[in-house]
Every structure is written in structure tokens, then in C-alpha cells.
Design an enzyme around this catalytic site. Structure first.
Site, PDB file in Angstrom:
ATOM      1  N   HIS A 447       0.920  -1.089   0.156  1.00  0.00           N
ATOM      2  CA  HIS A 447      -0.049   0.163  -0.163  1.00  0.00           C
ATOM      3  C   HIS A 447       1.071   1.444   0.203  1.00  0.00           C
ATOM      4  CE1 HIS A 447       1.070   0.741   4.217  1.00  0.00           C
ATOM      5  NE2 HIS A 447       0.654  -0.637   4.495  1.00  0.00           N
ATOM      6  N   SER A 449       2.344   5.314   1.127  1.00  0.00           N
ATOM      7  CA  SER A 449       2.323   6.005   2.090  1.00  0.00           C
ATOM      8  C   SER A 449       3.595   7.042   2.019  1.00  0.00           C
ATOM      9  CB  SER A 449       2.691   5.220   3.643  1.00  0.00           C
ATOM     10  OG  SER A 449       2.787   6.020   4.759  1.00  0.00           O
ATOM     11  N   HIS A 589      16.468  -9.397  30.664  1.00  0.00           N
ATOM     12  CA  HIS A 589      15.525  -8.702  29.817  1.00  0.00           C
ATOM     13  C   HIS A 589      16.210  -7.597  28.892  1.00  0.00           C
ATOM     14  CE1 HIS A 589      16.487  -6.072  33.087  1.00  0.00           C
ATOM     15  NE2 HIS A 589      16.035  -4.896  32.436  1.00  0.00           N
ATOM     16  N   SER A 591      15.274  -4.005  27.293  1.00  0.00           N
ATOM     17  CA  SER A 591      14.311  -2.998  27.612  1.00  0.00           C
ATOM     18  C   SER A 591      14.828  -1.643  26.695  1.00  0.00           C
ATOM     19  CB  SER A 591      14.109  -2.506  29.053  1.00  0.00           C
ATOM     20  OG  SER A 591      15.331  -1.969  29.512  1.00  0.00           O
TER      21      SER A 591
END
Length: 918
Positions: A447, A449, A589, A591
Site C-alpha cells: 500500500h 504512504s 531482559h 528494555s
């Protein structure tokens, strides 16, 4: 010759001066009207033109009776504009030319804005002398009813409107010789068009025509017919009866055949059939030197006649070549291949859309709000907008974006970035190279943009399954992240980027020869940032350091994650495992996303050093340049470029420019805004969309040309002395999404914290005249250009500046009609790609310099303007030439010379428009 100079003042000045005179005339009252001394009234360059005209109609109607040329901006308030035009028939009885053109104003991206005109008052049909009407660049959806009633109309310009049809009444214009309806929405033509037996030029390019009425063969005087970029599949046989036809342009259509007999038209000198579906043409056309057939499937086998009935005929995909950076084009289920003027290419496969759709495109100048850059990204192209946004195609559309090759390619990659679902993402991109400095980024898009080309550090991604996996850096093999089994319950996408820092930069920052750092590791992921089991990260030890000899007290593992924007030393918080070449540690983790950096230094507080090093990775060292054009010192080139390119750039420019040495080195961030302000009596001499309170605005992008060309002026009297001034460069806004840079900018100390550099400029003293009767300060025009000859007259640089100020987006058509090759147009577009005014002036003055002293140059310019649908500008040039000849003859008569000395072959005729030599 003093009388010649005085007489030229009202007409040889620029259009801006004329509009300024109009303002003075209105403000000074009914007794002072220097602009109305001639027959031209130009009120289109400044606001409140309608108010000025209404004032003149009320206060000085007797002087308006002499006006033959009226120019009024199409950007005025629609109701006020209609009310003003209603006064024209009763006040300007001798009006011959009426220009209500929009397009003079531009938006923030530099694109021309349409005027507000949607209709005309019926009373305009009473303009008995009107021969030229220009309604281009407006919002007309239907042709005003008064237009077909203007019986004296010879030229009608309707380009860049929203017309879907033309009325049958148009055929009732007995004197019409020129009709331009380009860049509209025409789907059919009226049959009465064939009744225009006086029509000589007809331009219907860039419309939606699929057929032509047979009556078009009745245009017995037609010499030029342009039907390019439509949807024509066939042509009526009556075209072969246009015996006066000299030029026939049919490129970028869907033609499968051409009528027999075109090759026998006696005056035909050019037939353009490029980029159609022609498979077989008459041999006479194949061999004719004036026929252009490129882009056709000539020689291919026709459809098989034995195919079952109803079998669809597969035709080659049509191709369109567009010449504007702001326009639209149609796409059908057949698909098409499109090439835009900026070098962008689009490939719509057959079946990409089930119903016809009109694609609108626009090339924006890069702005921070349209350019989402990561910490180490660089912009390589402008911003392309394709509309309608979000409309999904049934098959992906191919997109090729032309970009500037980055200087450094090691461990970096080029990607196309687009906006999708309110977030920016990078598309899978392939690079295609046509030449060392001509590269395309190719991708498939579902599409439309916004799209731009970005250089970024190599990004390695993987899908982490519950079974675990290993992610390695393709540019730095020593950088690895190991995800053990059970680290996640759901599959997880992880992305890794690695950035190196030059050892030379680091040692200068640390002040110690043994200091070193590892590559900088950045990680990001989708989904939950926490892992169920620790993840192992491996970084190579800093260069020159091994696990057997290092001093662990000098080894620091730094961690950074927004929004804290600080570098924390986490060496004591992790179990740092060392091998001979690598350091490994475990995290639970990712982050925000995190960055890890391994330092080896004797410094105890490393966080501040890391912040400075982080900024160094994003700083670009540049120089600022201000040069003045040699032939016109009022034209100033401003440029910001990397310091390693200064010498080569100056060598290339100094044939045309002169100026001071470049500024000292300045450090700037990607996407940082800065301004150039002219001080000490010098100011910008034009309304520009990038000019804020007299300061020219730049946005710095390291790989794009940060170049602007402006005209400057001064209110001081330069007859007596040269004027010295300066241009100062100041910082503007630092990108908000980068807090380190913002902090660095705020910490610049002193009253001139935003000041970067000051460079001197000098406006030379105007050459005066010592002739008898020369009044002081008369004719502050530029030096003579010597363009023209004794027969047609001469034009000065002031005259050409006035022409350049009116061409706008039509300048490529004028250039091609002047004989400039298309390659030179592309070069000019590239060199001045963020400055439309610079493109126009460079094209026009470089052409004029080559034509200096050549006979017929002025006539060639007038002809090019007419063939480019700029009859209004052509009329202005003719008026200037005629005025110069008339004033010259009046001046000679006042000196009592014999009438026999007034012929064009006289010794002074060549000076008729050369006030600097008067």
C-alpha cells in the site's frame, strides 16, 4: 541616451518592483500612479491585489482606460476576486490580456499551490478586445460560461485545473489560435472542437482521454498537436487530413496502431510515438528520421488468430514518463510502469487494482517531522509521498527510489523506510546500481504512504523459538547473543545492531594511548522484554586487549537505556566471564532498547566519557560556505558540506562563483536545523517558503546537499560605493528525540551560544554613467547581458530576472524548447534540487550566456515561452522590447537627429535596452 534610461524605468524593472510601485501608487493617493504610465498592470505578486484594483477603479478610472495587460493572483479570496473581476469590463475597456493564474505561491515543501478561482463573472464576456486569457493553476471544474462568448480570444490557457470536459460552445471562438488544457481530467472532447479552423496549437497532454472525435480532422490550420500521457488506444483516420500539421506528440498512450497516411503529411517534422503498444507500423514511418518509436513492442508476434474466441489479448504494460515532482497519473487493471521526474520508478503489475485508481505523488523536502532517524541513521533521499494512503493493492507494487550513495558502507546497509499503521518500519530492500553514483533502492510495497531511503548500521534479526537459538552479527563475528531453551514461551523477534568507534576519535577523547573500546551493541525485541531464563551476550574485547594480560580494574561494562539517557557502569552487577578474545555476561531482559559497551581505560568515571563518545558517533564535522555569483553578485550560494569535500567543491564552483574562504569546522547533528541571516544592511530579496523573518532555514542531513541559492539586496545607494556586509549562521532546533544532543546544545556557553560562523559578502558599486543629462541614481539595473540583436532588441539581466521569477514549475518545458538537452535538465535539478528558483535562474542565465552576441536569441526565447504555454511571459518580453525601441527613438528625436537615422540598422540601435551603457 539619457532619455532611453528614464523611459525604461517603469517597464524594464523586475515584476517585484512593478508590484511594489503598485502598492506605492495606491498608498500615495490618486495623484501618484507611476505604474499606470504604461499599458500594463501587475498586481499578482503581492497580497491584496484585488483591493488595489478596486481602489484604482474607484479613484483613477480615466488612467485605467490605457491598460491592456492585467495580471491578478488567483490566490485571492474567491468572493473578493469575483467582485473585483466584475468591475473589469467597465473600467478596462481596452484590455487585451488577462492573467488570473495561480501557482505563484508554494507550500512548505516547495510545491506550487493552486489558485482559488472556480468561475468567472458573466460580465467578462463584454471584454471586446480580450485576446489572451490565462486561467492556469486554479480549481476550475467546468469552463466558465463567459469564455466561449469572448469572440476576440486568440489564446486560452487552462492547464493544471480540474476540468473533466469542455463545452460544445467552445467551437464558437472564431479567432482562437492557441488552446492549452494540460494536466486536467478530460475524458472526452466536444465534437465542436473541429470547428476551430483558426486553431494552430492544441495541447491536451496529461489527461484521461481514451478516444478522439473524428471531427478533430477539421482543424485545418493546426500546426502542433500534443496528446501525450493519455489513455488513447486508437486514433481517428481524419488525423491524416491535417495538412498544416508540423508536430504530433503521442507518447505514453496505449496505441496499437496509427492511421495510414500520417507519413504523407507535407509539413510534418516530428512524430513522437514512444512508449505505446505499437507492434507494426508502416515502413515509411520506420524509416522516417522525424519519427520516434522507442518503447514499443515492434516486431513481436500478434495474438494467435486460432485462439478461442474471448481469449483476452495480453498487451505490454503501458509506460508513463512524468515531468513534475507533484502530479497524478491513472492506473488500471492492466497495470503500468511509471517514471517520475525525480528518478523514482513504480511498477504496477497487471491485476494490482481491480478498478481504475488515480495515484497522486509528491516529493517533499526532508523535514524532521517527516524523517524518523535512529541514533546512527543517515538520510539518503528526499521524502516521497504516494496517495491514497492505506489503499491495499491486490498485488505488491514495485518501488525504485534514487538515492545519494553513502560515503561509508562498511557494516552499514541501505533500506527504504515507510509509515504503516502510525509507526515507521524498514522494508526488505535490494540495491540496483546503474552507475557508480546512481543507485536505486528497490522494494515491494502492499500500500502507499511516505517513503524515504536511509543508511543504518547492519541490522541482524532472528525469530527466537521456545527451543532457543543463536543470533550473530554479520558485520562483527565476535558479537553474539545466545538464547537458551525455555528463554521464552512464545516466538520472539529480536534485532541486533553493532556500531564501531574509530580508535583515533577515542584516544583524542580519553587522552591516553592505551584506551580502547569494543563495538557498541544495540538490541531490541518484540513482545515481553523479560526472559524466563538468562540470555548470554558476547562482546569482543577492546582492540589490543587480551584476556591473559588485561587489568580487570580497567575494564568497564557500560549500559544505556532511555529515558534515563545516562551510561551506567554495571561491571560489578554482572558475572563478567573473560576468554582470550571475548567477554561474556548474562541478562534477563532487553528494555527500551538497551545498549552495551565494553571500555578499557584508566579513568574511574567512565559514564561521562561514554556520553561524549556517543555524541561523537553522531556528530558530523562540516564547513559553511557563502559564495557570490561572478556575473551577478546579488546571487549568493549558501552551502553546508563535510569538511573533506570542501576543496573539491570549491574547485568545481570557482569558475562561476567567488567568495571568502570557508568557515572553520562546525560540528552538527543529523536532522539539526540552522539558519543563515544576512546582516549589516543586506537582506534576502525574495519571498521564500524556507525564509523565516529574513533568515534562510536549513535542515542538516549529512548525505544530502545542504545548498540554497538566494538573491540579496540593500537599500543603500551603491552608485557611490560598494556595500560590505556578512552572512551569519546560527543554530536552530536540535532533534527532540535525541536528548544527548539537546543537552549538548544547551551547554554551549556565552551570548552567542547559537552562533556558528560569520562570512563576509560584498555588493560592488554599480557602474554609473557620465553622459550628459544622466540623473543621479537612475536605473539601478544589473550589468548588460548583451542578449539579442539590433533587429529584435536586447534584454538586460533585470529583464531575465523578471522572466525567471514568473516561470515557476514550467521552466523544464521552456528549457527543452530552448534546445537544452534533457541530461542538462537533470543535472540542474540535481544541483539545485532544494531550490526551484535556483533551477530556473541557472537554466535561463546559462542559456543566455551561451547565446550572447548570437542573432535571433530573443526571438528564440519568445518562441520557447509560447510553445511552453507561457504566452503571458512572452507578451511581457515583447512589450519590453517594443518599449525599449520606442523610448530609444523618442530620445533620438529629442536630440534633433534626422528621422532617417532611426532605422534598426543605425549604430545605436543595438543599445536600445542596454541602460548600463547609456
Amino acid at each position: 541616451m539619457d532619455a532611453v534610461v528614464e523611459g525604461l524605468e517603469p517597464q524594464a524593472a523586475t515584476a517585484e518592483d512593478a508590484a511594489r510601485d503598485a502598492t506605492d501608487a495606491v498608498d500615495a493617493g490618486p495623484g501618484v500612479t507611476p505604474l499606470l504610465a504604461g499599458n500594463r498592470l501587475s498586481l499578482d505578486l503581492y497580497p491584496r491585489g484585488c483591493h488595489r484594483l478596486l481602489h484604482l477603479c474607484a479613484q483613477q478610472p480615466h488612467q485605467l482606460l490605457e491598460v491592456e495587460f492585467l495580471q491578478l493572483s488567483g490566490h485571492e479570496d474567491p468572493q473578493l476576486l469575483e467582485a473585483t473581476l466584475a468591475q473589469v469590463p467597465g473600467s478596462l475597456l481596452r484590455l487585451r490580456s488577462l492573467v488570473l493564474k495561480g501557482g505563484q505561491r508554494r507550500d512548505a515543501g516547495g510545491a506550487s499551490l493552486r489558485g482559488s478561482l472556480t468561475t468567472l463573472p458573466a460580465g467578462l464576456s463584454g471584454l471586446a478586445c480580450l485576446a489572451h486569457l490565462d486561467l492556469s493553476f486554479n480549481n476550475l471544474e467546468t469552463l466558465p460560461a463567459c469564455v466561449p462568448q469572448m469572440r476576440s480570444l486568440g489564446a486560452l490557457l487552462l492547464s493544471h485545473n480540474r476540468l473533466s470536459e469542455l463545452p460544445e460552445a467552445l467551437g464558437a471562438l472564431p479567432a482562437l489560435t492557441f488552446l492549452s488544457v494540460t494536466h486536467n481530467r478530460l475524458q472526452t472532447l466536444p465534437t465542436a472542437l473541429g470547428a476551430l479552423t483558426t486553431l494552430q496549437r492544441l495541447d491536451l497532454s496529461e489527461n484521461l482521454l481514451d478516444t478522439l472525435p473524428p471531427e478533430i480532422g477539421g482543424l485545418s490550420s493546426l500546426a502542433e498537436l500534443n496528446l501525450a500521457s493519455n489513455r488513447l488506444q486508437s486514433l481517428p483516420a481524419s488525423l491524416a487530413g491535417l495538412r498544416s500539421l508540423q508536430l504530433l506528440v503521442l507518447h505514453s498512450n496505449l496505441l496499437v496502431s496509427v492511421p495510414a497516411g500520417l507519413d504523407r503529411l507535407p509539413l510534418l517534422t516530428r512524430l513522437d510515438l514512444r512508449d505505446n503498444q505499437l507492434r507494426d507500423v508502416p515502413p515509411e514511418l520506420l524509416d522516417a528520421p522525424f519519427v520516434r518509436l522507442q518503447g514499443n513492442p515492434l516486431g513481436e508476434a500478434p495474438p494467435d488468430p486460432c485462439s478461442p474466441p474471448g481469449t483476452p489479448v495480453v498487451r505490454e504494460m503501458p509506460r508513463l514518463f512524468l515531468t513534475s515532482d507533484l502530479d497524478s497519473f491513472p492506473v488500471t487493471s492492466q497495470g503500468c510502469s511509471v517514471t517520475l521526474a525525480c528518478g523514482v520508478r513504480l511498477q504496477f503489475p497487471a491485476g494490482a487494482t481491480a478498478t481504475p485508481v488515480t495515484i497522486h505523488y509528491r516529493l517533499w523536502l526532508p523535514e524532521p517531522r517527516l524523517v524518523p532517524l535512529g541514533p546512527h541513521d543517515s538520510l539518503l533521499s528526499g521524502v516521497l509521498e504516494l496517495q491514497p494512503h492505506g489503499v491495499a493493492f491486490q498485488q505488491e507494487v514495485g518501488l525504485w527510489l534514487l538515492f545519494v550513495p553513502p560515503r561509508a558502507r562498511r557494516c552499514r546497509e541501505v533500506v527504504v523506510r515507510t509509515l504503516s499503521d502510525d509507526s515507521w518500519s524498514d522494508l526488505e530492500t535490494q540495491l540496483e546500481e546503474e552507475a557508480p553514483k546512481r543507485l536505486w533502492a528497490h522494494c515491494q510495497v502492499p500500500h502507499f504512504s511516505w517513503f524515504l531511503v536511509v543508511s543504518r548500521p547492519v541490522s541482524d534479526t532472528c525469530l527466537v523459538p521456545p527451543e532457543g537459538t543463536l543470533l550473530c552479527s554479520s558485520g562483527h563475528p565476535g558479537v553474539k547473543v545466545t538464547f537458551p531453551p525455555g528463554a521464552t514461551e512464545e516466538p520472539l523477534h529480536v534485532c541486533m545492531q553493532v556500531v564501531r568507534m574509530a580508535s583515533r576519535e577515542l584516544r583524542a577523547l580519553l587522552g591516553e594511548p592505551e584506551g580502547a573500546v569494543s563495538p557498541l551493541l544495540g538490541l531490541s525485541q518484540s513482545g515481553d522484554p523479560s526472559f524466563l531464563r538468562p540470555v548470554t551476550v558476547q562482546l569482543p574485547l577492546p582492540p589490543g586487549v587480551t584476556g591473559l594480560s588485561l587489568d580487570r580494574s580497567r575494564l568497564h561494562l557500560l549500559y544505556w537505556a532511555p529515558p534515563a539517557a545516562t551510561w551506567d557502569d554495571i561491571t560489578a552487577q554482572v558475572a563478567l566471564e573473560l576468554t582470550h578474545l571475548y567477554a561474556r555476561f548474562q541478562v534477563t531482559h532487553f528494555s527500551c532498547p538497551p545498549r552495551y559497551w565494553l571500555w578499557y581505560t584508566t579513568k574511574t568515571c567512565v559514564g561521562g566519557l561514554a556520553r561524549k563518545a556517543w555524541e561523537r558517533l553522531r556528530l558530523h564535522r562540516v564547513n559553511l560556505i557563502a559564495l557570490q555569483r561572478r556575473r551577478d553578485p546579488e546571487q549568493v550560494l549558501l552551502q553546508c558540506l563535510p569538511r573533506n569535500k570542501v576543496d573539491a567543491t570549491l574547485r568545481r564552483l570557482l569558475e562561476r562563483y567567488r567568495g571568502p574562504e570557508p568557515s572553520d569546522t562546525v560540528e552538527m547533528f543529523e536532522g539539526e536545523k540552522f539558519f543563515a541571516a544576512f546582516e549589516r544592511g543586506i537582506d534576502v530579496d525574495a519571498d521564500r517558503p524556507d525564509c523565516v523573518e529574513g533568515r534562510v532555514c536549513f535542515v542538516f542531513y549529512s548525505h544530502l546537499k545542504n545548498v540554497k541559492e538566494v538573491y540579496v539586496t540593500t537599500t543603500l545607494d551603491r552608485q557611490a560605493q560598494a556595500v560590505r556586509g556578512q552572512v551569519s549562521f546560527y543554530r536552530g532546533a536540535v532533534p527532540e528525540e535525541v536528548p544527548e544532543e539537546a543537552e549538548a546544545a544547551r551547554q554551549r556557553k556565552g551570548a552567542d551560544a547559537l552562533w556558528m560562523a560569520t562570512l563576509p559578502i560584498k555588493l560592488p558599486r554599480l557602474r554609473g554613467s557620465e553622459g550628459p543629462g544622466q540623473r543621479l541614481g537612475a536605473s539601478l539595473s544589473l550589468a548588460p547581458l548583451n542578449l539579442g540583436d539590433a533587429e529584435t532588441g536586447f534584454l538586460t539581466q533585470s529583464n531575465l530576472l523578471s522572466v525567471a521569477g514568473r516561470l515557476g514549475p514550467d521552466w523544464p518545458a521552456v528549457a527543452l524548447h530552448l534546445g537544452l538537452p534533457y541530461r542538462e535538465l537533470q543535472r540542474i535539478r540535481h544541483e539545485f534540487r532544494d531550490d526551484l528558483d535556483g533551477q530556473i535562474r541557472h537554466m535561463l542565465f546559462s542559456w543566455a550566456e551561451r547565446q550572447a552576441g548570437q542573432p535571433g536569441a530573443v526571438g528564440l526565447l519568445v518562441q520557447a515561452l509560447e510553445r511552453s504555454d507561457r504566452q503571458d511571459v512572452a507578451e511581457e518580453v515583447r512589450a519590453v522590447l517594443e518599449l525599449g525601441r520606442r523610448k530609444y527613438q523618442d530620445g533620438i528625436r529629442r536630440t534633433s537627429l534626422a528621422p532617417g537615422d532611426l532605422g534598426p540598422s543605425g549604430p545605436s540601435a543595438s543599445q536600445s535596452l542596454d541602460p548600463a551603457q547609456a
